[in-house]
Design an enzyme around this catalytic site. Structure first.
Site, short mmCIF file in Angstrom:
data_model
loop_
_atom_site.label_atom_id
_atom_site.label_comp_id
_atom_site.label_asym_id
_atom_site.label_seq_id
_atom_site.Cartn_x
_atom_site.Cartn_y
_atom_site.Cartn_z
N LYS A 87 0.86 -1.19 0.00
CA LYS A 87 0.00 0.00 0.00
C LYS A 87 0.90 1.23 0.00
CE LYS A 87 -4.27 1.23 2.40
NZ LYS A 87 -4.92 1.17 3.71
C1 E4P Z 1 -8.15 1.65 4.08
O1 E4P Z 1 -7.51 1.27 3.15
C2 E4P Z 1 -8.07 3.03 4.60
O2 E4P Z 1 -6.82 3.26 5.16
C3 E4P Z 1 -9.19 3.22 5.62
O3 E4P Z 1 -10.40 2.77 5.03
C4 E4P Z 1 -9.32 4.65 6.12
O4 E4P Z 1 -10.48 4.71 6.91
P1 E4P Z 1 -10.81 5.94 7.90
O5 E4P Z 1 -11.09 7.15 7.08
O6 E4P Z 1 -12.01 5.47 8.67
O7 E4P Z 1 -9.59 6.11 8.78
#
Ligand code: E4P
Length: 222
Positions: A87
């Protein structure tokens, strides 16, 4: 639409896996910290533990923000397990690194995407997944699902193979609206997945069926 769970909590990952509807996992540094996972060795072990629970892709986020750092960290993560997806944040060096990983056949998830232009760059660089954060857009009074629709439309028009992974999902309605918008994946907290089960008419209907079945059983015994 694939369902990923958006957590680093092993119990929640097991619960979603046991439900039989889980296709993968996404994590981020905040979710790892929430579970108290710190230190490189513990973090790497935790990713392997997650991979051993599920069968699908598991996103592991790099901390580095420079090209050389992202590449070496991403290669280390990718070697951990075949299910690992690297990622990478939507920044200039991140895009360069995604192109590098793509050329080497390493799967990537381009994260922190908030516009169609960013999603276009991620697809051009060869990202496996692009993660638009719809909840965080809703939080600042922008329509997050509208962005999902826009990206899906652009990718379909040009046949980009990058999968739209709707992230930052807050509730079951977000999941349904992402499905309507044509997202390839929704990554969700466990409670949003479980909330899809709920409908008061289901509860009322089931209570009536069970009460009638009980009456029938009592009458048969007589
Ligand atoms: C996933 O890949 C993201 O990092 C995550 O969904 C972010 O979510 P949030 O906005 O609730 O922190």
């Amino acid at each position: 639409m694939k369902f990923f769970i958006d957590t680093a909590n092993l119990d929640q990952i097991r619960e979603a896996q046991d439900l039989g509807v889980l296709d993968g996992v996404t994590t981020n540094p905040s979710l790892m910290a929430k579970e108290g996972i710190t230190g490189e060795a513990n973090i790497l072990k935790h990713y392997v533990d997650i991979c051993n629970i599920v069968t699908g892709d598991v996103s592991a986020e790099v901390i580095a923000t420079d090209y050389a750092g992202i590449v070496s960290e991403g290669e280390r993560l990718a070697k951990l397990h075949p299910q690992i997806v690297v990622k990478v944040p939507m920044i200039k060096d991140g895009i360069k690194a995604i192109r590098y990983f793509s050329n080497k056949g390493i799967k990537t998830n381009c994260t922190l995407v908030f516009s169609a232009g960013q999603a276009l760059l991620a697809a051009k660089a060869g990202a496996t997944y692009v993660s638009p954060f719809l909840g965080r857009l809703d939080d600042i009074n922008y329509d997050g699902v509208e962005l999902i629709s826009q990206i899906v439309h652009i990718y379909r028009m040009y046949d980009y193979p990058t999968q739209v992974l709707a992230a930052s999902i807050r509730n079951p309605l977000h999941i349904v609206r992402c499905a309507e918008a044509g997202a390839d994946v929704a990554t969700c907290p466990l409670n949003a997945i479980l909330d899809l089960l709920k409908h008061p008419l289901t509860d009322i209907g089931l209570a009536k069926f069970l009460a009638d079945a009980k009456k029938f059983q009592t009458e048969s015994v007589k």
